[in-house]
Design an enzyme around this catalytic site. Structure first.
Site, PDB file in Angstrom:
ATOM      1  N   GLY A  28       0.799 -11.529   4.982  1.00  0.00           N
ATOM      2  CA  GLY A  28       1.750 -12.466   4.379  1.00  0.00           C
ATOM      3  C   GLY A  28       1.269 -12.942   3.015  1.00  0.00           C
ATOM      4  O   GLY A  28       2.057 -13.046   2.064  1.00  0.00           O
ATOM      5  N   THR A  29      -0.008 -13.195   2.906  1.00  0.00           N
ATOM      6  CA  THR A  29      -0.554 -13.707   1.637  1.00  0.00           C
ATOM      7  C   THR A  29      -0.343 -12.690   0.514  1.00  0.00           C
ATOM      8  O   THR A  29       0.138 -13.030  -0.568  1.00  0.00           O
ATOM      9  CB  THR A  29      -2.058 -14.036   1.803  1.00  0.00           C
ATOM     10  OG1 THR A  29      -2.180 -15.019   2.834  1.00  0.00           O
ATOM     11  CG2 THR A  29      -2.660 -14.548   0.515  1.00  0.00           C
ATOM     12  N   GLN A  64       6.781 -17.267   9.308  1.00  0.00           N
ATOM     13  CA  GLN A  64       6.896 -17.962  10.599  1.00  0.00           C
ATOM     14  C   GLN A  64       8.159 -17.564  11.354  1.00  0.00           C
ATOM     15  O   GLN A  64       8.298 -17.856  12.537  1.00  0.00           O
ATOM     16  CB  GLN A  64       6.900 -19.485  10.374  1.00  0.00           C
ATOM     17  CG  GLN A  64       5.574 -20.023   9.883  1.00  0.00           C
ATOM     18  CD  GLN A  64       4.510 -20.030  10.987  1.00  0.00           C
ATOM     19  OE1 GLN A  64       4.813 -20.113  12.169  1.00  0.00           O
ATOM     20  NE2 GLN A  64       3.265 -19.928  10.596  1.00  0.00           N
ATOM     21  N   GLY A  81       2.401  -9.415  10.211  1.00  0.00           N
ATOM     22  CA  GLY A  81       2.275  -8.808  11.526  1.00  0.00           C
ATOM     23  C   GLY A  81       1.649  -9.666  12.604  1.00  0.00           C
ATOM     24  O   GLY A  81       2.077  -9.643  13.755  1.00  0.00           O
ATOM     25  N   HIS A  82       0.628 -10.469  12.226  1.00  0.00           N
ATOM     26  CA  HIS A  82      -0.081 -11.193  13.295  1.00  0.00           C
ATOM     27  C   HIS A  82       0.756 -12.321  13.889  1.00  0.00           C
ATOM     28  O   HIS A  82       0.365 -12.927  14.873  1.00  0.00           O
ATOM     29  CB  HIS A  82      -1.467 -11.667  12.834  1.00  0.00           C
ATOM     30  CG  HIS A  82      -1.478 -12.744  11.794  1.00  0.00           C
ATOM     31  ND1 HIS A  82      -1.773 -14.045  12.090  1.00  0.00           N
ATOM     32  CD2 HIS A  82      -1.243 -12.707  10.463  1.00  0.00           C
ATOM     33  CE1 HIS A  82      -1.730 -14.766  10.974  1.00  0.00           C
ATOM     34  NE2 HIS A  82      -1.409 -13.973   9.984  1.00  0.00           N
ATOM     35  N   THR A 106      -4.100   4.435  -0.180  1.00  0.00           N
ATOM     36  CA  THR A 106      -3.749   5.274   0.971  1.00  0.00           C
ATOM     37  C   THR A 106      -3.128   4.403   2.062  1.00  0.00           C
ATOM     38  O   THR A 106      -3.723   3.400   2.452  1.00  0.00           O
ATOM     39  CB  THR A 106      -5.012   5.972   1.514  1.00  0.00           C
ATOM     40  OG1 THR A 106      -5.573   6.753   0.451  1.00  0.00           O
ATOM     41  CG2 THR A 106      -4.689   6.872   2.692  1.00  0.00           C
ATOM     42  N   CYS A 130      -3.574 -21.747   8.972  1.00  0.00           N
ATOM     43  CA  CYS A 130      -3.888 -20.926   7.805  1.00  0.00           C
ATOM     44  C   CYS A 130      -4.666 -21.698   6.752  1.00  0.00           C
ATOM     45  O   CYS A 130      -5.153 -21.118   5.804  1.00  0.00           O
ATOM     46  CB  CYS A 130      -2.615 -20.405   7.156  1.00  0.00           C
ATOM     47  SG  CYS A 130      -1.475 -19.740   8.325  1.00  0.00           S
TER      48      CYS A 130
END
Ligand code: PLP
Length: 399
Positions: free
Chosen positions: A70-71, A192, A213-214, A250, A338
């Site tokens: 996200g960052t 979120q 993703g997390h 990659t 975070c």
């Protein structure tokens, strides 16, 4: 037994997600840019992942950029769009003097540091003015203030879809409409929201949108940026030109596959999960407010994330509260997981007009699985136990 009530950290990656990733960490471990057979297998998996993610986010496959989280996605959107603006103004004016009216970034006052600090960086290095759009006491963006500011000209506006600290779901679609009427593109931080509530990039009409993703059961360090082709953007990472030239390097094929499967799992669970989590949440909120009469719910009571309950306990130090809860087997967060450096009050609460002391008493309980009545009882019991413990400390400090 420990109760994990910090959704971002809980649950772990599902077996389905891990199994889908394994082939791309073992026998199909080729670079998707290679033309040999294994390379083609990897390339097909990457493009299938892109398609699946696009479908689940209301986007098109060629609008999906894979990132490290996200960052990074927020950084790429904000800095990338602003740098494209800088490049254009240099091309048209030969210098920066002609575009001062539009060298402005509007951000809601409750944005995550990934957004707020990216805007600040543009101020520090390129002289952009950063305008913070106020929010009300429930953390909802002030749309009138946004309208007023957007008409003064801006390069970009940033509005988050749902707030990490107090769970408020923002009126994003309305905000996008207001900005577009003034010709200003909009970046939406949906970290979120994605995988938790429906997110439709095209329906929102956003120009860029971040997902991570997390937050929905993929491994950490995987993110998505959706980007409409109409918006100009400079890459922040230069190299071999992968991801449409916007994010060289990659590709992480196994990661992309994991992202796609996790998002698909989360989205297919949503229709049954959302109402169940909402009732779990509301029962927990009622139970906490009943058991601790001086506690206050923070954020919007109705328009809020389904598995998100956040409170302030005026007079209590949240840091001490969560440490004590932890010893009782209850793992919660004191605001945003975070933000490191917990001595700072959650910035969302300050922007909502709360005093620094009250803001420092904030506790966030978030979950991706519904709570049982036993879970709820354990939380209340733990909370009452910890509060009793802390009251002694507090009266001692005040004495
Ligand atoms: N934006 C919001 C609203 C968040 O809550 C977070 C982190 O939880 C981020 C951005 C940063 O995402 P990441 O941790 O994937 O870098």
């Amino acid at each position: 037994m420990t109760l994990y009530l910090d959704a971002a950290a809980s649950d772990g990656v599902s077996d389905t997600v891990i199994e889908a990733m394994i082939p791309f960490l073992t026998q199909a471990y080729a670079n998707p840019s290679s033309v040999h057979t294994d390379g083609k297998t990897a390339a097909r998996a990457l493009s299938a992942a892109r398609e699946s993610i696009a479908q689940n986010l209301g986007s098109r496959p060629n609008e999906i950029i894979f990132t490290s989280g996200g960052t990074e996605s927020d950084n790429l959107a904000i800095k990338g769009i602003a740098l494209a603006h800088v490049r254009n103004s240099h091309a048209h004016h030969g210098d920066a003097s002609g575009d001062s009216r539009s060298r402005r970034i509007l951000i809601s006052a409750v944005e995550h540091p990934a957004v707020a600090e990216s805007a600040q960086w543009l101020h520090d290095f390129f002289g952009f003015e950063v305008v913070r759009i106020p929010v009300d006491a429930q953390a909802r963006i002030d749309l009138e203030a946004l309208q007023e500011e957007v008409h003064k000209g801006a390069t970009l506006a940033c509005v988050m879809m749902a707030n990490n600290e107090v769970g408020t779901i923002e009126p994003v679609k309305e905000a996008v409409r207001i900005c577009h009427e003034a010709g200003v593109p909009v970046h939406v931080d949906a970290v979120q929201a994605a995988g938790t509530i429906p997110v439709d990039f095209h329906d929102l009409d956003a120009d860029t949108l971040t997902a991570s993703g997390h937050k929905f059961g993929a491994p950490k360090g995987l993110g998505i940026l959706c980007k409409r082709s109409r918006v100009g953007m400079e890459p922040l990472i230069s190299g071999g030109g992968q991801e449409g030239g916007l994010r060289s390097g990659t590709p992480n094929v196994a990661g992309a596959v994991g992202l796609a499967v996790a998002l698909q799992e989360a989205c297919s669970r949503m229709p049954t999960m959302i109402p169940t989590l909402e009732s779990s949440r509301d029962e927990l909120i009622n139970a906490v407010l009943h058991a601790v009469p001086f506690a206050r719910l923070t954020g919007d009571p109705n328009s809020r994330l389904p598995g998100h309950a956040s409170f302030v306990f005026p007079g209590i130090n949240a840091e001490a509260l969560l440490v004590d809860l932890d010893t009782r087997g209850i793992e919660v967060s004191s605001g945003s997981a975070c933000a490191i450096g917990r001595s700072k009050a959650p910035s969302t609460l300050l922007a909502m007009g709360m005093s620094e002391t009250d803001a420092k008493s904030a506790l966030r309980i978030s979950f991706r699985e519904p709570l049982s009545s036993n879970d709820r009882e354990s939380i209340i019991k733990g909370l009452l136990g910890s509060l009793a413990e802390l009251h002694i400390t507090i009266s001692h400090v005040h004495a």
